[in-house]
Scaffold this active site. Structure first.
Site, mmCIF file in Angstrom:
data_model
loop_
_atom_site.group_PDB
_atom_site.id
_atom_site.type_symbol
_atom_site.label_atom_id
_atom_site.label_comp_id
_atom_site.label_asym_id
_atom_site.label_seq_id
_atom_site.Cartn_x
_atom_site.Cartn_y
_atom_site.Cartn_z
ATOM 1 N N GLN A 49 48.033 38.613 55.228
ATOM 2 C CA GLN A 49 48.371 38.055 53.914
ATOM 3 C C GLN A 49 48.918 39.162 53.017
ATOM 4 O OE1 GLN A 49 45.518 36.742 50.864
ATOM 5 N NE2 GLN A 49 46.531 34.740 50.873
ATOM 6 N N TYR A 64 47.956 35.441 41.001
ATOM 7 C CA TYR A 64 48.595 36.748 41.205
ATOM 8 C C TYR A 64 50.106 36.640 40.962
ATOM 9 C CZ TYR A 64 43.927 37.722 42.665
ATOM 10 O OH TYR A 64 42.556 37.847 42.654
ATOM 11 N N ARG A 91 50.848 30.503 51.075
ATOM 12 C CA ARG A 91 49.629 29.943 50.468
ATOM 13 C C ARG A 91 49.845 29.694 48.981
ATOM 14 N NH1 ARG A 91 43.198 31.379 49.946
ATOM 15 N NH2 ARG A 91 42.622 29.744 51.401
HETATM 16 C C1 FNR Z 1 38.533 34.651 48.523
HETATM 17 N N1 FNR Z 1 39.722 33.922 48.538
HETATM 18 C C2 FNR Z 1 40.921 34.581 48.762
HETATM 19 N N2 FNR Z 1 42.087 33.878 48.828
HETATM 20 C C3 FNR Z 1 43.248 34.493 49.141
HETATM 21 O O1 FNR Z 1 44.289 33.833 49.226
HETATM 22 N N3 FNR Z 1 43.270 35.839 49.389
HETATM 23 C C4 FNR Z 1 42.150 36.615 49.322
HETATM 24 O O2 FNR Z 1 42.211 37.837 49.570
HETATM 25 C C5 FNR Z 1 40.930 35.985 48.960
HETATM 26 N N4 FNR Z 1 39.773 36.686 48.827
HETATM 27 C C6 FNR Z 1 38.578 36.049 48.680
HETATM 28 C C7 FNR Z 1 37.380 36.789 48.712
HETATM 29 C C8 FNR Z 1 36.158 36.147 48.649
HETATM 30 C C9 FNR Z 1 34.900 36.951 48.757
HETATM 31 C C10 FNR Z 1 36.129 34.732 48.503
HETATM 32 C C11 FNR Z 1 34.797 34.004 48.462
HETATM 33 C C12 FNR Z 1 37.286 34.010 48.430
HETATM 34 C C13 FNR Z 1 39.694 32.449 48.588
HETATM 35 C C14 FNR Z 1 39.376 31.979 50.010
HETATM 36 O O3 FNR Z 1 40.449 32.243 50.874
HETATM 37 C C15 FNR Z 1 39.074 30.464 50.068
HETATM 38 O O4 FNR Z 1 40.199 29.740 49.630
HETATM 39 C C16 FNR Z 1 37.866 30.119 49.208
HETATM 40 O O5 FNR Z 1 36.777 30.948 49.529
HETATM 41 C C17 FNR Z 1 37.439 28.671 49.385
HETATM 42 O O6 FNR Z 1 37.109 28.423 50.728
HETATM 43 P P1 FNR Z 1 35.546 28.307 51.201
HETATM 44 O O7 FNR Z 1 34.918 29.646 50.966
HETATM 45 O O8 FNR Z 1 34.936 27.233 50.343
HETATM 46 O O9 FNR Z 1 35.646 27.929 52.646
#
Ligand code: FNR
Length: 370
Positions: free
Chosen positions: A100, A186, A233
């Site tokens: 990503q 972002y 995304r």
């Molecule tokens: C994230 N999320 C996230 N999204 C993204 O596009 N790039 C990233 O680097 C991150 N980093 C990130 C760190 C942490 C600790 C969390 C909890 C979340 C969002 C993540 O990809 C996801 O969309 C969300 O966590 C929701 O999905 P879950 O956790 O409910 O399955």
């Protein structure tokens, strides 16, 4: 034919064995100095290689694109070498990995910027939210975000080129593809949303102009690595980091329609309630209509993420809402998540205190199911 989580699916040139993907997850544990993946990071990704697809944590395309402490980069050779070891470990364990690519835009701090400059943005507007910086004693602390400086046209062109170089570097590092992070407030999202983009040039105003930076980056990255290895995304209607759009139906409808022409590997959307790391209390009733519209417009593989469990994931596939589900926090806590979901095994609970920064604890020490 109705779809289920454990059916194979074609994504770009790949055939994935099932539909349980690992969402991109910032963990702020890159090696210092230099923001380079380490043996610990290699082990973390290797443990999770049974995902149908791993999307790496957001990785900055340049120093200017960094906004949080200890996040990895992909803009120099040392970082390429570090990521190569990650890709090799994932491939050795039978997995597939997309990187990503990330530019935080205004969600940054002068301490990360070349020359201590102000962070960049579409417009010089105050930013609600905090970022994770390093204090004088070397500890990670949440810090205020200053009012950023407005990007010049030349500055925008330089960023598009940074994406090109970063995509090239990622492929040299052995990645299978690229995910362009165009959500979560972002840089690209700051251009897309009317609330954060007050420009009056070709990159602001009408939603076609606000989508321009994304489409230029997609075109550039697709040109570099092949469109069928590129995913995007988006987080339509997410409010994280001060996002908001006056006409989300038109804006995101136009974006998704425009993305169709590239023949991308996939589109990745996040349920707006789960765009931040804590659940949003206010649900926007327009979302259900928008997601239905976007699903209808999009002519490729659709990944959905945000708050899914085994049951809701199966429902989303059976109803045709999505083709794959990306899991975030469940994958933090369960390196063997696909097996647990397939066999109905209990899940480990994630520990939010160790999400960002730290060592192997809360990172590589979550147990496999016995
Ligand atoms: C994230 N999320 C996230 N999204 C993204 O596009 N790039 C990233 O680097 C991150 N980093 C990130 C760190 C942490 C600790 C969390 C909890 C979340 C969002 C993540 O990809 C996801 O969309 C969300 O966590 C929701 O999905 P879950 O956790 O409910 O399955």
């Amino acid at each position: 034919m109705t779809q289920n989580l454990f059916q194979p699916i074609a994504v770009g040139p790949f055939t994935l064995p099932h539909r349980v993907a690992m969402a991109p997850l910032t963990r702020s544990r890159a090696g210092q100095p230099g923001d380079v993946p380490t043996a610990l990071n290699i082990e973390y990704y290797r443990q999770r290689a049974s995902a149908a697809l791993i999307v790496t944590e957001a990785t900055q395309v340049s120093r200017q694109g960094q906004g949080y402490a200890w996040t990895p980069g992909i803009y120099n050779q040392t970082q390429v070498d570090g990521w190569h070891a990650v890709a090799d470990a994932v491939h050795g364990a039978g997995g597939l990995i997309f990187m990503q690519l990330w530019h935080v835009g205004r969600v940054s701090h002068p301490s990360f910027q070349p020359g201590g400059a102000l962070p960049v943005a579409p417009s010089a507007l105050p930013v609600p939210g905090k970022t994770f910086i390093v204090d004088a004693s070397g500890q990670g602390v949440w810090g205020d975000i200053p009012v950023p400086r407005e990007l010049t046209l030349q500055g925008i062109r330089a960023i598009v080129e940074d994406y090109r170089q970063a995509a090239r570097n990622a492929m040299r590092a052995g990645m299978d593809g690229i995910e362009i992070h165009a959500g979560n407030g972002y840089l690209i999202d700051q251009f897309i949303n009317s609330q954060s983009n007050h420009r009056q040039d070709a990159y602001g105003g009408h939603h076609r102009n606000r989508a321009r930076l994304l489409l230029e980056i997609v075109e550039t990255v697709a040109d570099e690595v092949g469109a069928d290895r590129v995913g995007v995304r988006l987080t339509p209607m997410g409010r994280f980091m001060g996002m908001g759009d006056d006409t989300p139906e038109e804006t995101f409808g136009y974006i998704v329609e425009s993305l169709n022409r590239f023949g991308l590997a996939y589109l990745h959307l996040v349920e707006p309630m789960m765009v931040g790391t804590v659940k949003d209390e206010q649900e926007d009733p327009r979302w259900e209509l928008i997601i239905r519209d976007l699903r209808r417009i999009w002519r490729g593989v659709l990944i959905l993420a945000g708050g899914y469990d085994a049951k809701s994931a199966e429902e989303a596939l059976a109803s045709g809402r999505a083709d794959l589900i990306a899991f975030g926090r469940p994958f933090i806590a369960n390196p063997d998540l696909p097996r647990r979901l397939r066999e109905g095994l209990p899940l480990n609970a994630p520990d939010p205190a160790s999400f960002f920064g730290g060592d192997h604890r809360g990172y590589t020490d979550y147990p496999l199911h016995g």
